[in-house]
Scaffold this active site. Structure first.
Site, short mmCIF file in Angstrom:
data_model
loop_
_atom_site.label_atom_id
_atom_site.label_comp_id
_atom_site.label_asym_id
_atom_site.label_seq_id
_atom_site.Cartn_x
_atom_site.Cartn_y
_atom_site.Cartn_z
N HIS A 168 44.08 49.77 18.57
CA HIS A 168 44.83 50.46 19.64
C HIS A 168 44.01 51.69 20.01
O HIS A 168 44.15 52.76 19.40
CB HIS A 168 46.21 50.83 19.10
N ARG A 222 55.09 51.28 28.04
CA ARG A 222 55.52 52.27 27.05
C ARG A 222 54.45 53.35 26.86
O ARG A 222 54.60 54.47 27.32
CB ARG A 222 55.84 51.57 25.71
N ASN A 238 45.12 55.04 27.78
CA ASN A 238 44.81 53.91 26.92
C ASN A 238 43.65 53.17 27.56
O ASN A 238 43.43 53.27 28.77
CB ASN A 238 46.01 52.95 26.88
N HIS A 247 42.44 54.54 22.51
CA HIS A 247 42.52 55.31 23.76
C HIS A 247 41.08 55.56 24.23
O HIS A 247 40.15 55.59 23.43
CB HIS A 247 43.30 56.61 23.54
N CYS A 296 49.60 60.46 24.81
CA CYS A 296 50.77 60.76 23.98
C CYS A 296 51.13 62.22 24.20
O CYS A 296 50.26 63.09 24.15
CB CYS A 296 50.43 60.52 22.51
P1 HMG Z 1 64.24 65.20 14.85
O1 HMG Z 1 64.52 66.39 15.70
O2 HMG Z 1 63.51 65.41 13.58
O3 HMG Z 1 65.51 64.30 14.49
O4 HMG Z 1 63.46 64.14 15.75
P2 HMG Z 1 67.00 64.58 14.35
O5 HMG Z 1 67.54 63.41 13.57
O6 HMG Z 1 67.27 65.97 13.84
O7 HMG Z 1 67.57 64.47 15.85
C1 HMG Z 1 67.28 65.43 16.85
C2 HMG Z 1 67.94 64.99 18.15
O8 HMG Z 1 67.39 63.74 18.57
C3 HMG Z 1 69.44 64.76 18.03
O9 HMG Z 1 70.00 65.05 19.29
C4 HMG Z 1 69.53 63.29 17.78
O10 HMG Z 1 70.77 62.75 18.17
C5 HMG Z 1 68.41 62.75 18.65
P3 HMG Z 1 70.69 66.48 19.60
O11 HMG Z 1 71.72 66.64 18.54
O12 HMG Z 1 69.58 67.51 19.50
O13 HMG Z 1 71.22 66.32 20.99
N1 HMG Z 1 67.85 61.47 18.19
C6 HMG Z 1 67.70 60.41 18.97
N2 HMG Z 1 68.00 60.18 20.27
C7 HMG Z 1 67.72 58.97 20.76
N3 HMG Z 1 67.13 57.98 20.03
C8 HMG Z 1 66.81 58.18 18.75
C9 HMG Z 1 67.11 59.43 18.16
N4 HMG Z 1 66.92 59.94 16.94
C10 HMG Z 1 67.39 61.18 16.96
N5 HMG Z 1 66.23 57.20 18.06
C11 HMG Z 1 62.58 61.98 16.31
C12 HMG Z 1 62.95 62.95 15.19
C13 HMG Z 1 61.75 60.88 15.70
C14 HMG Z 1 63.87 61.42 16.90
C15 HMG Z 1 61.80 62.76 17.38
O14 HMG Z 1 60.76 63.45 16.78
C16 HMG Z 1 61.26 61.86 18.45
O15 HMG Z 1 62.01 61.28 19.22
N6 HMG Z 1 59.92 61.69 18.51
C17 HMG Z 1 59.33 60.74 19.41
C18 HMG Z 1 57.90 61.02 19.62
C19 HMG Z 1 57.30 59.95 20.48
O16 HMG Z 1 57.97 59.09 21.03
N7 HMG Z 1 55.97 60.03 20.61
C20 HMG Z 1 55.24 59.09 21.38
C21 HMG Z 1 55.14 57.73 20.76
S1 HMG Z 1 53.94 57.63 19.44
C22 HMG Z 1 52.45 57.31 20.20
O17 HMG Z 1 52.37 57.39 21.40
C23 HMG Z 1 51.28 56.84 19.38
C24 HMG Z 1 51.04 55.33 19.50
O18 HMG Z 1 50.80 54.98 20.85
C25 HMG Z 1 49.84 54.90 18.66
C26 HMG Z 1 48.59 55.77 18.90
O19 HMG Z 1 48.14 55.91 20.02
O20 HMG Z 1 48.12 56.29 17.89
C27 HMG Z 1 52.26 54.53 19.01
MG MG Z 2 48.87 55.15 21.87
#
Ligand code: HMG
Ligand code: MG
Length: 284
Positions: free
Chosen positions: A205, A13, A247, A207, A238
């Site tokens: 966690h 992931r 990572n 990096h 990210c």
């Molecule tokens: P948004 O634009 O605020 O939400 O996104 P929305 O509700 O207005 O939806 C926008 C669009 O996304 C719509 O589609 C929804 O249907 C769709 P459209 O009408 O434009 O075609 N949607 C989804 N599709 C699939 N699955 C879902 C979903 N929810 C809405 N669950 C949202 C908000 C959270 C969805 C967006 O900002 C997003 O997907 N962000 C993900 C960011 C991400 O994955 N970042 C990486 C992971 S975090 C990380 O790496 C840090 C970590 O490792 C720890 C560290 O290192 O610190 C964990």
């Molecule tokens: Mg991370």
């Protein structure tokens, strides 16, 4: 007998989500299947987020459907909202994670929500998970530094970690998202967080952007943490954290823990095979 430290493998992931090349499904499945033979108890393999935001994770349901599940291994998925949780449940993820940020700038960039709004979105996920009997892990990102807001105050990390615990998360994973933490800043952060969350429910966690992740793990061990997230081959980053390199590599964490006299329960040879697979995916 020496003490055990668990490595939570997040390569499929956190490792893959940032890769630019669309990685074929069969390669992702092969990586998870290899990791399943290494002795991990938990592997994060999927992320039910918007495919527009993170295209690489769009086939998460197919990954969960295609892997050979090994008994005793829990396969985890990120779920930012209720929709993500429902998709993860349908794909039979064994546990899920909500992910918030200690800094406002990263929260907005990563999940398009303020910290307060993100907690509102997590509440129904926690309710649905409780109902379904699914464990939820909580991530706090930017625990020392934020790519948008700069230095992050330890008190802010402690505040969010305590909130996620109170909402029902079984473990809080503390993310040095851009790998700028130092042993000093990580120690100060842990001093604050461990005042409100038991260390047995904390994970590190880190990096390895600045090459300090292993030192930060050592400081965390001194503070009593016994769970660390890592990605084989040091894959990762990210998409919403500019400059966040890999990572910390699982095999490097294993070797450091081994040198310090801790047991990980992992097969070193299988880790090396998985790291080769991971690096080939990046190069491919
Ligand atoms: P948004 O634009 O605020 O939400 O996104 P929305 O509700 O207005 O939806 C926008 C669009 O996304 C719509 O589609 C929804 O249907 C769709 P459209 O009408 O434009 O075609 N949607 C989804 N599709 C699939 N699955 C879902 C979903 N929810 C809405 N669950 C949202 C908000 C959270 C969805 C967006 O900002 C997003 O997907 N962000 C993900 C960011 C991400 O994955 N970042 C990486 C992971 S975090 C990380 O790496 C840090 C970590 O490792 C720890 C560290 O290192 O610190 C964990
Ligand atoms: Mg991370």
């Amino acid at each position: 007998m020496s003490e055990t430290v668990e490595i939570f493998e997040v390569g499929p992931r956190d490792g893959l989500q940032n890769e630019k090349r669309p990685i074929p499904l069969n390669e992702k499945i092969a990586l998870v299947d290899c990791l399943s033979r290494a002795g991990f108890k938990r592997i994060e393999v999927a992320s039910f987020v918007s495919p527009k935001w993170v295209p690489q994770m769009a086939d998460s349901a197919e990954v969960l459907a295609g892997i050979e599940r090994v008994e005793g291994v829990r396969y985890a998925a990120l779920t930012p909202n209720l929709r993500g949780f429902e998709d993860a449940l349908a794909a039979q993820a064994n546990e899920v994670a909500i992910f918030g940020s200690a800094s406002e700038g990263f929260s907005k960039a990563n999940i398009n929500a303020t910290i307060a709004e993100s907690l509102e979105r997590f509440a129904p996920v926690m309710d649905a998970a409780k109902e379904a009997g699914i464990r939820v892990r909580g991530y706090v990102s930017c625990v020392t530094d934020c790519p948008y807001d700069g230095k992050v105050a330890p008190g802010q990390v402690a505040w969010l970690a305590e909130k996620l615990l109170a909402m029902g998360c079984y473990e809080i994973s503390l993310g040095d998202t851009i790998g700028q933490g130092t042993p000093e800043s990580v120690d100060a952060m842990l001093a604050a967080v461990s005042g409100v969350v038991p260390v047995t429910q904390l994970a590190g966690h880190y990096h390895d952007t600045a090459g300090r992740a292993l030192d930060n793990i050592e400081v965390s061990l001194m503070r009593g943490l016994r769970v660390f997230d890592a990605a084989v081959g040091g894959l990762g980053g990210c998409p919403y954290a500019p400059g966040a390199a890999g990572n910390v590599a699982t095999e490097a964490v294993h070797d450091r823990l081994d040198a310090l006299g801790y047991m990980t329960g992992l097969e070193r040879k299988v880790l090396a095979d998985a790291a080769d697979l991971a690096r080939a995916m990046r190069a491919g």
